[in-house]
Write a protein that holds these residues in place. Structure first.
Motif, mmCIF file in Angstrom:
data_model
loop_
_atom_site.group_PDB
_atom_site.id
_atom_site.type_symbol
_atom_site.label_atom_id
_atom_site.label_comp_id
_atom_site.label_asym_id
_atom_site.label_seq_id
_atom_site.Cartn_x
_atom_site.Cartn_y
_atom_site.Cartn_z
ATOM 1 N N UNK A 10 0.829 -1.206 0.000
ATOM 2 C CA UNK A 10 0.000 0.000 0.000
ATOM 3 C C UNK A 10 0.863 1.256 0.000
ATOM 4 N N UNK A 11 1.948 1.213 0.749
ATOM 5 C CA UNK A 11 2.837 2.374 0.824
ATOM 6 C C UNK A 11 3.446 2.680 -0.541
ATOM 7 N N UNK A 12 3.831 1.648 -1.278
ATOM 8 C CA UNK A 12 4.470 1.849 -2.572
ATOM 9 C C UNK A 12 3.465 2.140 -3.673
ATOM 10 N N UNK A 13 2.225 1.740 -3.483
ATOM 11 C CA UNK A 13 1.259 1.865 -4.564
ATOM 12 C C UNK A 13 0.282 2.993 -4.431
ATOM 13 N N UNK A 14 0.478 3.887 -3.452
ATOM 14 C CA UNK A 14 -0.495 4.942 -3.216
ATOM 15 C C UNK A 14 -0.619 5.897 -4.393
ATOM 16 N N UNK A 15 0.481 6.125 -5.095
ATOM 17 C CA UNK A 15 0.447 7.088 -6.204
ATOM 18 C C UNK A 15 0.380 6.401 -7.560
ATOM 19 N N UNK A 16 0.000 5.143 -7.588
ATOM 20 C CA UNK A 16 -0.010 4.412 -8.853
ATOM 21 C C UNK A 16 -1.117 4.921 -9.761
ATOM 22 N N UNK A 17 -0.900 4.809 -11.039
ATOM 23 C CA UNK A 17 -1.878 5.229 -12.034
ATOM 24 C C UNK A 17 -1.873 4.191 -13.155
ATOM 25 N N UNK A 18 -2.965 3.468 -13.392
ATOM 26 C CA UNK A 18 -4.265 3.593 -12.729
ATOM 27 C C UNK A 18 -4.223 3.177 -11.264
ATOM 28 N N UNK A 19 -5.276 3.481 -10.494
ATOM 29 C CA UNK A 19 -5.285 3.173 -9.065
ATOM 30 C C UNK A 19 -5.049 1.693 -8.798
ATOM 31 N N UNK A 20 -4.414 1.430 -7.667
ATOM 32 C CA UNK A 20 -4.068 0.075 -7.270
ATOM 33 C C UNK A 20 -5.322 -0.772 -7.061
ATOM 34 N N UNK A 21 -5.273 -2.010 -7.533
ATOM 35 C CA UNK A 21 -6.352 -2.979 -7.299
ATOM 36 C C UNK A 21 -5.730 -4.195 -6.631
ATOM 37 N N UNK A 22 -6.339 -4.656 -5.537
ATOM 38 C CA UNK A 22 -5.846 -5.806 -4.793
ATOM 39 C C UNK A 22 -6.735 -7.002 -5.123
ATOM 40 N N UNK A 23 -6.122 -8.049 -5.663
ATOM 41 C CA UNK A 23 -6.862 -9.254 -6.058
ATOM 42 C C UNK A 23 -6.570 -10.365 -5.042
ATOM 43 N N UNK A 24 -7.582 -10.867 -4.336
ATOM 44 C CA UNK A 24 -7.343 -11.928 -3.352
ATOM 45 C C UNK A 24 -7.023 -13.255 -4.026
ATOM 46 N N UNK A 25 -5.983 -13.915 -3.543
ATOM 47 C CA UNK A 25 -5.592 -15.222 -4.074
ATOM 48 C C UNK A 25 -6.009 -16.334 -3.135
ATOM 49 N N UNK A 26 -5.395 -17.507 -3.289
ATOM 50 C CA UNK A 26 -5.711 -18.648 -2.446
ATOM 51 C C UNK A 26 -5.359 -18.343 -0.989
ATOM 52 N N UNK A 27 -6.199 -18.772 -0.067
ATOM 53 C CA UNK A 27 -5.961 -18.562 1.351
ATOM 54 C C UNK A 27 -6.490 -17.247 1.884
ATOM 55 N N UNK A 28 -6.879 -16.348 0.995
ATOM 56 C CA UNK A 28 -7.448 -15.069 1.423
ATOM 57 C C UNK A 28 -8.962 -15.260 1.528
ATOM 58 N N UNK A 29 -9.374 -15.807 2.677
ATOM 59 C CA UNK A 29 -10.770 -16.127 2.915
ATOM 60 C C UNK A 29 -11.479 -14.917 3.529
ATOM 61 N N UNK A 30 -12.657 -15.115 4.083
ATOM 62 C CA UNK A 30 -13.461 -14.013 4.619
ATOM 63 C C UNK A 30 -12.712 -13.253 5.708
ATOM 64 N N UNK A 31 -12.115 -13.960 6.652
ATOM 65 C CA UNK A 31 -11.406 -13.282 7.746
ATOM 66 C C UNK A 31 -10.238 -12.458 7.219
ATOM 67 N N UNK A 32 -9.484 -13.024 6.282
ATOM 68 C CA UNK A 32 -8.345 -12.296 5.719
ATOM 69 C C UNK A 32 -8.808 -11.079 4.919
ATOM 70 N N UNK A 33 -9.934 -11.183 4.248
ATOM 71 C CA UNK A 33 -10.445 -10.034 3.490
ATOM 72 C C UNK A 33 -10.884 -8.917 4.430
ATOM 73 N N UNK A 34 -11.421 -9.286 5.584
ATOM 74 C CA UNK A 34 -11.776 -8.271 6.584
ATOM 75 C C UNK A 34 -10.527 -7.550 7.075
ATOM 76 N N UNK A 35 -9.424 -8.279 7.211
ATOM 77 C CA UNK A 35 -8.160 -7.660 7.622
ATOM 78 C C UNK A 35 -7.690 -6.664 6.572
ATOM 79 N N UNK A 36 -7.798 -7.040 5.298
ATOM 80 C CA UNK A 36 -7.388 -6.140 4.214
ATOM 81 C C UNK A 36 -8.234 -4.869 4.230
ATOM 82 N N UNK A 37 -9.537 -5.024 4.376
ATOM 83 C CA UNK A 37 -10.417 -3.849 4.405
ATOM 84 C C UNK A 37 -10.082 -2.932 5.580
ATOM 85 N N UNK A 38 -9.743 -3.527 6.720
ATOM 86 C CA UNK A 38 -9.371 -2.724 7.883
ATOM 87 C C UNK A 38 -8.085 -1.941 7.612
#
Length: 240
Positions: A10-38
């Motif tokens: 996130x620190x490195x991608x704040x000024x990216x163009x187009x805006x940064x998109x985070x794609x969840x991979x294997x193991x990124x379940x509901x709990x892990x996605x809540x952590x990302x959103x936080x």
């Protein structure tokens, strides 16, 4: 990138163009996605940066012969035709073979082999056998796996093709098939299992007979080497 390095991303991608998109991979379940959103909220970033990929429904643990639901690897099983079936690989970070097998960034061969086994069993349970009240046992005659390239912890399709099917009754069956794991429509690994399904009571009797014969032979061999005439063999039952 691992979840543990998200802050750096996130620190490195704040000024990216187009805006940064985070794609969840294997193991990124509901709990892990809540952590990302936080993490996004704490930085004042929109939660929409996390792509909301749906999590396919895992199969019931009984369909893949597992006790712990966290160890189920197959999700969204569907029938394409009488020979072809498709599903999605879904790996939890709490899956038994992930927890106790250190490796690089790819999915381990043990996990792939277990996915082949589970897909084969699931197709048999759900699509090849009629629902019955009596117990039945799946006996594996052979299991082969081929690794064509590294399978990454990213979205993976699982395809199963029935290659041979012999019915001997409603609760007796022998089948063999090929299981392919694909990423971006490219084959990463494949496997084949030859399985025989027999009546549960018959399987228990065969196993009991084998235990009796083998245990007696080993005990007699031990007694002969140790020069004893009486012996008692203790053992712990193996997991099914």
């Amino acid at each position: 990138m691992p979840l543990s390095q998200l802050d750096l991303l996130l620190e490195e991608g704040l000024s990216s163009d187009p805006p940064l998109v985070i794609v969840p991979g294997q193991g990124i379940e509901k709990d892990e996605r809540d952590i990302v959103r936080a993490k996004l909220r704490r930085r004042g970033l929109p939660e929409s940066m996390l792509m909301d990929l749906p999590l396919p429904t895992l199969l019931h643990r009984h369909e893949v012969h597992k006790h712990n639901p966290e160890n189920v690897l197959i999700a969204g099983l569907r029938k394409v035709d009488d020979q072809l079936f498709r599903a999605t690989l879904r790996i939890s970070d709490r899956q038994e073979m992930v927890l106790d097998h250190a490796t690089g960034s790819h999915v381990t061969g043990m996990v792939i082999q277990e996915a082949v086994r589970q897909m084969t069993l699931a197709v048999g349970e759900r699509h090849l056998l009629a629902p019955l009240d009596t117990a039945r046992r799946f006996v594996i005659s052979s299991l082969q796996t081929t690794f064509h390239k590294f399978l990454l912890p990213l979205p993976t399709q699982v395809e199963y093709t029935v290659e041979e099917l012999k019915r001997k009754g409603p609760n007796r069956l022998r089948f063999r098939g090929r299981c392919d794991l694909l990423q971006a429509d490219v084959l990463a690994a494949s496997g084949s299992m030859d399985v025989m399904v027999i009546d549960g009571q018959r399987a228990d009797q065969i196993e009991a007979d084998h235990i009796r014969v083998t245990t007696r032979a080993l005990a007699e061999l031990y007694a002969e080497k140790q020069g004893v005439s009486e012996h008692l063999t203790l053992g712990q039952g193996a997991a099914s």
